[in-house]
Design a protein around this motif. Structure first.
Motif, PDB file in Angstrom:
ATOM      1  N   HIS A 110      31.530  32.583  40.595  1.00  0.00           N
ATOM      2  CA  HIS A 110      31.844  33.846  39.939  1.00  0.00           C
ATOM      3  C   HIS A 110      30.629  34.782  39.959  1.00  0.00           C
ATOM      4  CE1 HIS A 110      35.532  32.009  38.761  1.00  0.00           C
ATOM      5  NE2 HIS A 110      34.972  31.174  37.909  1.00  0.00           N
ATOM      6  N   LEU A 180      43.998  38.991  36.934  1.00  0.00           N
ATOM      7  CA  LEU A 180      43.006  38.866  38.004  1.00  0.00           C
ATOM      8  C   LEU A 180      43.642  38.328  39.277  1.00  0.00           C
ATOM      9  CD1 LEU A 180      39.903  37.543  36.026  1.00  0.00           C
ATOM     10  CD2 LEU A 180      40.114  39.751  37.181  1.00  0.00           C
ATOM     11  N   SER A 181      44.544  37.377  39.142  1.00  0.00           N
ATOM     12  CA  SER A 181      45.235  36.852  40.321  1.00  0.00           C
ATOM     13  C   SER A 181      46.013  37.958  41.023  1.00  0.00           C
ATOM     14  CB  SER A 181      46.190  35.723  39.918  1.00  0.00           C
ATOM     15  OG  SER A 181      45.464  34.604  39.430  1.00  0.00           O
ATOM     16  N   TYR A 184      43.480  40.314  42.777  1.00  0.00           N
ATOM     17  CA  TYR A 184      42.948  39.759  44.025  1.00  0.00           C
ATOM     18  C   TYR A 184      43.966  39.903  45.156  1.00  0.00           C
ATOM     19  CZ  TYR A 184      39.619  37.505  40.835  1.00  0.00           C
ATOM     20  OH  TYR A 184      38.673  37.251  39.878  1.00  0.00           O
ATOM     21  N   VAL A 189      41.570  40.040  48.486  1.00  0.00           N
ATOM     22  CA  VAL A 189      40.331  39.265  48.388  1.00  0.00           C
ATOM     23  C   VAL A 189      40.649  37.867  47.897  1.00  0.00           C
ATOM     24  CG1 VAL A 189      38.936  41.333  47.973  1.00  0.00           C
ATOM     25  CG2 VAL A 189      39.865  40.055  46.025  1.00  0.00           C
ATOM     26  N   ARG A 190      39.654  36.985  48.028  1.00  0.00           N
ATOM     27  CA  ARG A 190      39.879  35.577  47.694  1.00  0.00           C
ATOM     28  C   ARG A 190      39.363  35.183  46.327  1.00  0.00           C
ATOM     29  NH1 ARG A 190      37.303  33.637  53.296  1.00  0.00           N
ATOM     30  NH2 ARG A 190      35.957  35.342  52.652  1.00  0.00           N
ATOM     31  N   GLY A 191      38.660  36.051  45.639  1.00  0.00           N
ATOM     32  CA  GLY A 191      38.130  35.682  44.333  1.00  0.00           C
ATOM     33  C   GLY A 191      37.301  36.790  43.732  1.00  0.00           C
ATOM     34  N   SER A 192      36.636  36.471  42.612  1.00  0.00           N
ATOM     35  CA  SER A 192      35.934  37.496  41.848  1.00  0.00           C
ATOM     36  C   SER A 192      34.770  38.118  42.605  1.00  0.00           C
ATOM     37  CB  SER A 192      35.428  36.908  40.519  1.00  0.00           C
ATOM     38  OG  SER A 192      34.456  35.901  40.738  1.00  0.00           O
ATOM     39  N   GLU A 194      34.311  38.639  45.921  1.00  0.00           N
ATOM     40  CA  GLU A 194      34.788  39.617  46.881  1.00  0.00           C
ATOM     41  C   GLU A 194      35.376  40.835  46.172  1.00  0.00           C
ATOM     42  OE1 GLU A 194      37.436  38.113  49.817  1.00  0.00           O
ATOM     43  OE2 GLU A 194      35.990  36.692  50.641  1.00  0.00           O
ATOM     44  N   ALA A 195      36.073  40.606  45.060  1.00  0.00           N
ATOM     45  CA  ALA A 195      36.681  41.719  44.324  1.00  0.00           C
ATOM     46  C   ALA A 195      35.613  42.663  43.785  1.00  0.00           C
ATOM     47  CB  ALA A 195      37.549  41.182  43.186  1.00  0.00           C
TER      48      ALA A 195
END
Length: 211
Positions: A110, A180-181, A184, A189-192, A194-195
């Motif tokens: 994260h 959040l899911s 994304y 994006v694949r997770g926090s 990248e977001a």
């Protein structure tokens, strides 16, 4: 912890973490090839240069990296993220509790930013977009989200976790994670990490549909 002898910080922060072991590695970081690592804390004065040196000695799989540096320059911070940093704390801009939270979060992939690092990135951490990017994207990530999702992303980009975001927005942690899911998926994006990088304009938008 990868650092020069005089670049170390908060030597006692591991006191409360009996299950965590710390290995100190000095430049040029050749010891990092000896085994896989769960995470790396890089304490340095020139993060972009030192992170590039570190990555060269880690091997093919680079673990999450938390950078701690006095460098409070948007280009240095943005450069560190482009090279693969997961989190960034400006020295003197956090306390022991925030440092421990950043290490825990980084271990799980994260993104954590100290308040000054987040502010600097929002002010100018990204390179100016090209004409093509401006035509295609610009504000596209922000337009893709609902007002509530934008609030959540703004807080996430400032280093808040799901529980803290929920407290600030009067939402349950589960609701925040569900949001959040969805975020994304919309941003492609694949997770926090990248977001956040996309939200702050550090990385370009993927060619994924945002509709």
């Amino acid at each position: 912890m990868a650092c020069r002898v005089n670049d170390s910080t908060h030597d006692d922060w591991l006191d409360a973490y009996t299950s965590v072991s710390l290995t100190r590695v000095s430049p040029p970081y050749r010891e990092l090839r000896t085994r896989p690592w769960h995470a790396i804390v890089l304490c340095c004065r020139e993060p972009a240069r030192e992170l590039a040196r570190l990555i060269a000695h880690v091997g093919h799989v680079v673990p999450p990296v938390l950078v701690i540096s006095p460098a409070a320059d948007p280009k240095q911070i943005g450069g560190a993220f482009r090279l693969g940093a997961t989190s960034y704390l400006v020295a003197g801009d956090f306390n022991r509790s925030a440092l421990s939270a950043a290490v825990d979060g980084t271990l799980h992939g994260h993104t954590h930013l100290s308040p000054r690092a987040a502010s600097l990135l929002q002010q100018g951490g990204a390179e100016p977009p090209s004409a093509v990017e401006a035509a295609e994207g610009g504000e596209a990530p922000r337009r893709a989200l609902s007002p509530r999702e934008r609030q959540i992303m703004d807080l996430l980009a400032n280093g808040f976790g799901a529980m803290e975001i929920g407290g600030r927005l009067s939402l349950t942690e589960k609701t925040v994670r569900n949001n959040l899911s969805n975020i994304y998926a919309k941003l492609g994006v694949r997770g926090s990490t990248e977001a956040v990088l996309l939200w702050l304009g550090i990385t370009p938008r993927r060619g994924t549909s945002l509709g």
